[in-house]
Design an enzyme around this catalytic site. Sequence first.
Site, PDB file in Angstrom:
ATOM      1  N   LYS A 174      35.414  -6.321  58.598  1.00  0.00           N
ATOM      2  CA  LYS A 174      33.972  -6.577  58.784  1.00  0.00           C
ATOM      3  C   LYS A 174      33.734  -8.027  58.377  1.00  0.00           C
ATOM      4  O   LYS A 174      33.618  -8.350  57.196  1.00  0.00           O
ATOM      5  CB  LYS A 174      33.178  -5.619  57.877  1.00  0.00           C
ATOM      6  CG  LYS A 174      31.796  -5.272  58.366  1.00  0.00           C
ATOM      7  CD  LYS A 174      30.874  -6.433  58.620  1.00  0.00           C
ATOM      8  CE  LYS A 174      30.140  -6.901  57.398  1.00  0.00           C
ATOM      9  NZ  LYS A 174      29.366  -8.148  57.636  1.00  0.00           N
ATOM     10  N   GLY A 226      33.556 -11.666  48.454  1.00  0.00           N
ATOM     11  CA  GLY A 226      32.127 -11.908  48.636  1.00  0.00           C
ATOM     12  C   GLY A 226      31.465 -12.129  47.294  1.00  0.00           C
ATOM     13  O   GLY A 226      32.124 -12.508  46.322  1.00  0.00           O
ATOM     14  N   SER A 227      30.177 -11.840  47.236  1.00  0.00           N
ATOM     15  CA  SER A 227      29.425 -12.122  46.015  1.00  0.00           C
ATOM     16  C   SER A 227      29.543 -10.964  45.014  1.00  0.00           C
ATOM     17  O   SER A 227      29.858  -9.826  45.388  1.00  0.00           O
ATOM     18  CB  SER A 227      27.957 -12.360  46.355  1.00  0.00           C
ATOM     19  OG  SER A 227      27.425 -11.189  46.913  1.00  0.00           O
ATOM     20  N   THR A 228      29.247 -11.256  43.771  1.00  0.00           N
ATOM     21  CA  THR A 228      29.271 -10.231  42.727  1.00  0.00           C
ATOM     22  C   THR A 228      28.272  -9.120  43.060  1.00  0.00           C
ATOM     23  O   THR A 228      28.565  -7.931  42.880  1.00  0.00           O
ATOM     24  CB  THR A 228      28.933 -10.880  41.366  1.00  0.00           C
ATOM     25  OG1 THR A 228      29.878 -11.927  41.142  1.00  0.00           O
ATOM     26  CG2 THR A 228      28.989  -9.883  40.229  1.00  0.00           C
ATOM     27  N   GLU A 248      37.371  -9.816  45.228  1.00  0.00           N
ATOM     28  CA  GLU A 248      37.505 -11.256  44.955  1.00  0.00           C
ATOM     29  C   GLU A 248      36.103 -11.831  45.104  1.00  0.00           C
ATOM     30  O   GLU A 248      35.591 -11.955  46.215  1.00  0.00           O
ATOM     31  CB  GLU A 248      38.503 -11.878  45.910  1.00  0.00           C
ATOM     32  CG  GLU A 248      39.882 -11.281  45.688  1.00  0.00           C
ATOM     33  CD  GLU A 248      41.006 -12.031  46.346  1.00  0.00           C
ATOM     34  OE1 GLU A 248      40.742 -12.919  47.179  1.00  0.00           O
ATOM     35  OE2 GLU A 248      42.165 -11.727  46.028  1.00  0.00           O
ATOM     36  N   CYS A 284      34.954 -20.339  46.572  1.00  0.00           N
ATOM     37  CA  CYS A 284      34.784 -19.512  45.376  1.00  0.00           C
ATOM     38  C   CYS A 284      35.320 -20.203  44.148  1.00  0.00           C
ATOM     39  O   CYS A 284      34.790 -20.037  43.058  1.00  0.00           O
ATOM     40  CB  CYS A 284      35.485 -18.178  45.587  1.00  0.00           C
ATOM     41  SG  CYS A 284      37.184 -18.363  46.148  1.00  0.00           S
ATOM     42  N   GLU A 387      26.147 -19.475  40.351  1.00  0.00           N
ATOM     43  CA  GLU A 387      26.961 -20.061  41.410  1.00  0.00           C
ATOM     44  C   GLU A 387      26.044 -20.677  42.468  1.00  0.00           C
ATOM     45  O   GLU A 387      25.237 -19.966  43.086  1.00  0.00           O
ATOM     46  CB  GLU A 387      27.825 -18.953  42.043  1.00  0.00           C
ATOM     47  CG  GLU A 387      28.830 -19.485  43.021  1.00  0.00           C
ATOM     48  CD  GLU A 387      29.667 -18.366  43.643  1.00  0.00           C
ATOM     49  OE1 GLU A 387      29.103 -17.319  44.000  1.00  0.00           O
ATOM     50  OE2 GLU A 387      30.889 -18.554  43.761  1.00  0.00           O
TER      51      GLU A 387
END
Length: 479
Positions: A174, A226-228, A248, A284, A387
Amino acid sequence: MDEYRNLIGGRLVPAADGRTLDSVNPATGEVWARIPASGRADAEAAVAAARAAFPAWSGMPALGRAHFLRKVAEVFAGHAEELARIETTDNGRILRDTLKKDLPGMTHLWQIAAGQVLDAVKGETVILGPDSMGLTRREPYGVAVCIIPWNSPISTFSAKAAYALAAGNTVIVKPAEQACASVLRLGELLAEVLPPGVLNIVSGLGEDVGDPLVRHRGVNKVSLTGSTQTGQAITRASADALKPLTFELGGKSPNIVFSDADLDAAARGVTVDSVYTGNAGQVCVAGSRILVHRPVWDEMIERITAIASEIRLADPLDMTTTMGPIVSAGQYERVTSYLEIAGKEGAELVFGGATGAEVVPSMPGGYWVAPTLLTTTDNSLRVCQEEIFGPVAVAIPFDTDDEALAISNDSSYGLAAGLWTRDLGRAQRFLRDLQTGTVWVNTFRQMPPGLPFGGVKDSGYGHDAVLEYTREKAAIIKT
Ligand code: NAD
């Protein structure tokens, strides 16, 4: 206008309900392609295709899978220029990087994955007694869903799909809605190479198609880059089915310069390919906090300023361009909002801060942000803790090793850290005490295959490698 389609069960298909999303070229702000806006029905179809393909793919001798993976590597090598240009047009990552680094690197990665197929079927034998033996079998999970972001789609696609396939899983990728044309083009090319259903690709919004995939009972493993926040959402969504997860996620990595370092190398290392150039800080592992030993503070700020002034923002398809735009209007808003926050919080601006057409007048519709350096002594500011995911660094002075460590670890993230010093003892101590998944000493942002890459704390857990896509079964045989 380029039109892309999903890859499901070996067929190139639009979204079941025909909906599409526009893909914008971030250097111009213009729509250049359409991608399927997939939903639940497409997720269902992809899972069904992946499940149907699983018995034959996982049952094939491992070396048979290696043969297919090498053919995929050939597709990367044979279509490098085309794929690099699509990715650069789609997300603004400069052609110098997509063509010269990503495509050769990913060709290599698929070859390495082909060489690792036997690791995924290797087990252990334990002699329990004269007539009793224990052994382990490694098995693929089944259907692996790989959810990737927009900043390096070809690389993240490869780092997940190559290892998941090598281990005998069938895969659904995806890609991110902001930039997935290169991955959908790969789908067209790989439809000719891989057996139907072994690799499926469905584009669309995270909540529309990502979430149904994560929740689906027919999915056995989920890996996200992706993001947290998305990692947390996926953890909640997959809780009922107890799915194994690999995450990750984001970072706010410190790049620490000591007075005993090679300052030339350090100045380059904290700017070029760290938080500026390359992907305009949209990486990242961006070294977005530059910690500088106070005796060399003035000199380092001068050196960083001089190097940053040489960065050339322009059309990312031009091979002389060294930094491209921000990926999307939404991300541009986010990065520029932090420039305002920095001002309100009292961080000082050393250089940069310019945005939009004032940065690249020849491409006024592009999402441009100039390399920016802020300074502060207060690591609790939002610009030090959150971030930004753009070319915005914050420099923070420190006096002692203890202080440098404390500032570095004072972060909810723990992805990576850079250390610039000639003192091996100091390097050993920081290697031990830094709370990050990777530590670079006198270098930055090297991620060679063969070494694990992942984070701790809010930066995630696990990493993409062939064994991560297998589980172990124990057997005890008595004769
Ligand atoms: P994001 O988390 O918003 O999106 C990543 C992917 O997740 C996209 O494909 C998105 O559609 C999907 N998604 C979103 N919500 C979902 C849901 N509820 N269920 C399933 N899928 C969902 O991240 P982003 O803004 O696109 O990417 C930037 C982030 O990625 C940054 O935080 C960055 O640090 C991180 N990143 C990490 C690494 C790494 O290896 N650690 C590498 C690159 C980027």
